[in-house]
Write a protein that holds these residues in place. Structure first.
Motif, PDB file in Angstrom:
ATOM      1  N   ASP A 106       0.826  -1.216   0.000  1.00 51.01           N
ATOM      2  CA  ASP A 106       0.000   0.000   0.000  1.00 51.01           C
ATOM      3  C   ASP A 106       0.854   1.258   0.000  1.00 51.01           C
ATOM      4  O   ASP A 106       0.503   2.247   0.661  1.00 51.01           O
ATOM      5  CB  ASP A 106      -0.927   0.031   1.238  1.00 51.01           C
ATOM      6  CG  ASP A 106      -1.775  -1.225   1.324  1.00 51.01           C
ATOM      7  OD1 ASP A 106      -2.221  -1.699   0.279  1.00 51.01           O
ATOM      8  OD2 ASP A 106      -1.973  -1.724   2.450  1.00 51.01           O
ATOM      9  N   ASP A 164       0.044   1.461  -4.235  1.00 54.98           N
ATOM     10  CA  ASP A 164      -1.375   1.293  -3.924  1.00 54.98           C
ATOM     11  C   ASP A 164      -2.257   1.588  -5.140  1.00 54.98           C
ATOM     12  O   ASP A 164      -1.947   2.449  -5.954  1.00 54.98           O
ATOM     13  CB  ASP A 164      -1.779   2.210  -2.771  1.00 54.98           C
ATOM     14  CG  ASP A 164      -3.122   1.810  -2.210  1.00 54.98           C
ATOM     15  OD1 ASP A 164      -3.168   0.814  -1.468  1.00 54.98           O
ATOM     16  OD2 ASP A 164      -4.133   2.471  -2.539  1.00 54.98           O
ATOM     17  N   GLU A 217      -0.404  -2.294  -7.980  1.00 57.87           N
ATOM     18  CA  GLU A 217      -1.582  -3.044  -7.522  1.00 57.87           C
ATOM     19  C   GLU A 217      -2.850  -2.511  -8.171  1.00 57.87           C
ATOM     20  O   GLU A 217      -2.932  -1.325  -8.487  1.00 57.87           O
ATOM     21  CB  GLU A 217      -1.792  -2.832  -6.021  1.00 57.87           C
ATOM     22  CG  GLU A 217      -0.752  -3.394  -5.133  1.00 57.87           C
ATOM     23  CD  GLU A 217      -1.227  -3.295  -3.684  1.00 57.87           C
ATOM     24  OE1 GLU A 217      -1.163  -4.317  -3.010  1.00 57.87           O
ATOM     25  OE2 GLU A 217      -1.665  -2.213  -3.243  1.00 57.87           O
TER      26      GLU A 217
HETATM   27 CA    CA Z   1      -4.733  -2.257  -0.004  1.00 58.02          CA
END
Ligand code: CA
Ligand code: C2E
Ligand code: CA
Ligand code: CA
Length: 278
Positions: A179, A201, A235
């Motif tokens: 993150d 993130d 991500e």
């Molecule tokens: Ca996350």
């Protein structure tokens, strides 16, 4: 006035009690759930953006509650962290991952990513827990265990944490900051962790082509990671456009619905057969 005050107190008391009762119930249910096999892992593939090659998976926990149905990890992980149950839960995750290894059929040098929390890393038995998993991984070939630590919770700057990380690094474990960009201590974290990977993130990944400010942040993170010689995993990649942008900016790995959803171990083989990165 007094009647109002009394009423307000009663309502407040009732609400806090309900709140804490629910959390207590959740903790009790989690313990029961571990014993009764209500948890399982799903695995989300990671892809090397330059070549389109499969590079490994991240394991994500799922809980099928007998009466409430599926409960999201976003809900029960924070509760487990609050009452210390997270250590037991993480051990359970390690055991589930070990049991899935053969079915996963990871190729040599693939990455197996697991989420761990600061609380667990600060314990002297953390290394024993990870080593138990490593012994089971080693039986199946050279697979790299990557431990993901979120930067949202502060990692205690303790000698135990440093010693644990050092020992596991000597055993071949790699570290990822999860993150990245959402916490407050980003730079301190990089120093402290000596991480191998930064996981960008999905809030920043989503900004590609939409939100100008976040896009600037994304480019800054990429530049920073490059200068620090850290490999990056983006991500929450959902579109071809995001994927192309990340690849063009030198982000090495991608993870997200665009490549593959989290899936059961038995489905990974079919996904690998079918996957082509365009
Ligand atoms: Ca996350
Ligand atoms: P995370 O580590 O950041 O995991 C990535 C989350 O993003 C996962 O949610 C995943 O399903 C979701 N995701 C992946 N690709 C996409 C995409 O393209 N779009 C969108 N919108 N979402 C995507 P999930 O599985 O619900 O997990 C939520 C969080 O719960 C995780 O965030 C992690 O912090 C925590 N968690 C999950 N499993 C474990 C575990 O075994 N242990 C610990 N400590 N935490 C866990
Ligand atoms: Ca993660
Ligand atoms: Ca993450």
């Amino acid at each position: 006035y007094l009647a109002f005050l009394v009423l307000a107190c009663l309502v407040c008391g009732y609400l806090t009690r309900r709140y804490f009762d629910r959390r207590m119930t959740l903790a009790t249910d989690m313990r029961k759930g571990m014993r009764n096999g209500e948890f399982h892992l799903v695995y989300q593939p990671l892809v090397e953006l330059g070549t389109g090659a499969f590079s490994g998976v991240e394991a994500l926990l799922r809980w099928n509650h007998p009466s409430a149905g599926p409960i999201r990890p976003d809900l029960f992980i924070p509760v487990a962290e609050e009452n210390g149950l997270i250590v037991e839960l993480t051990r359970h995750v390690f055991a589930l991952a070990a049991a899935d290894l053969r079915t996963l059929g990871l190729p040599p040098h693939a990455h197996l990513g697991l989420n761990v929390c600061a609380q667990h890393m600060a314990r002297t038995d953390f290394v024993d827990d990870v080593e138990a998993l490593l012994r089971r991984i080693e039986g199946l070939g050279p697979i790299t265990l990557v431990l993901e630590v979120t930067e949202r919770a502060a990692l205690p700057d303790s000698e135990v944490v440093r010693a644990n990380m050092r020992r596991l690094r000597e055993r071949g474990v790699q570290w990822a900051i999860d993150d990245f960009g959402t916490g407050h201590s980003s730079l301190a974290y990089i120093e402290q962790l000596e991480a191998d990977f930064l996981k960008i993130d999905r809030a920043f990944v989503n900004s590609v082509g939409t939100d100008a400010v976040s896009a600037v942040v994304l480019e800054t993170i990429i530049t920073l990671a490059r200068k620090l010689d850290l490999r990056m995993v983006a991500e929450g990649v959902e579109t071809a456009r995001q994927s192309a942008f990340l690849r063009a900016h030198g982000v090495q790995f991608g993870q997200g619905y665009y490549y593959g959803r989290p899936m059961r171990a038995r489905d990974l083989g079919a996904w690998r057969q079918a996957f082509v990165l365009d």
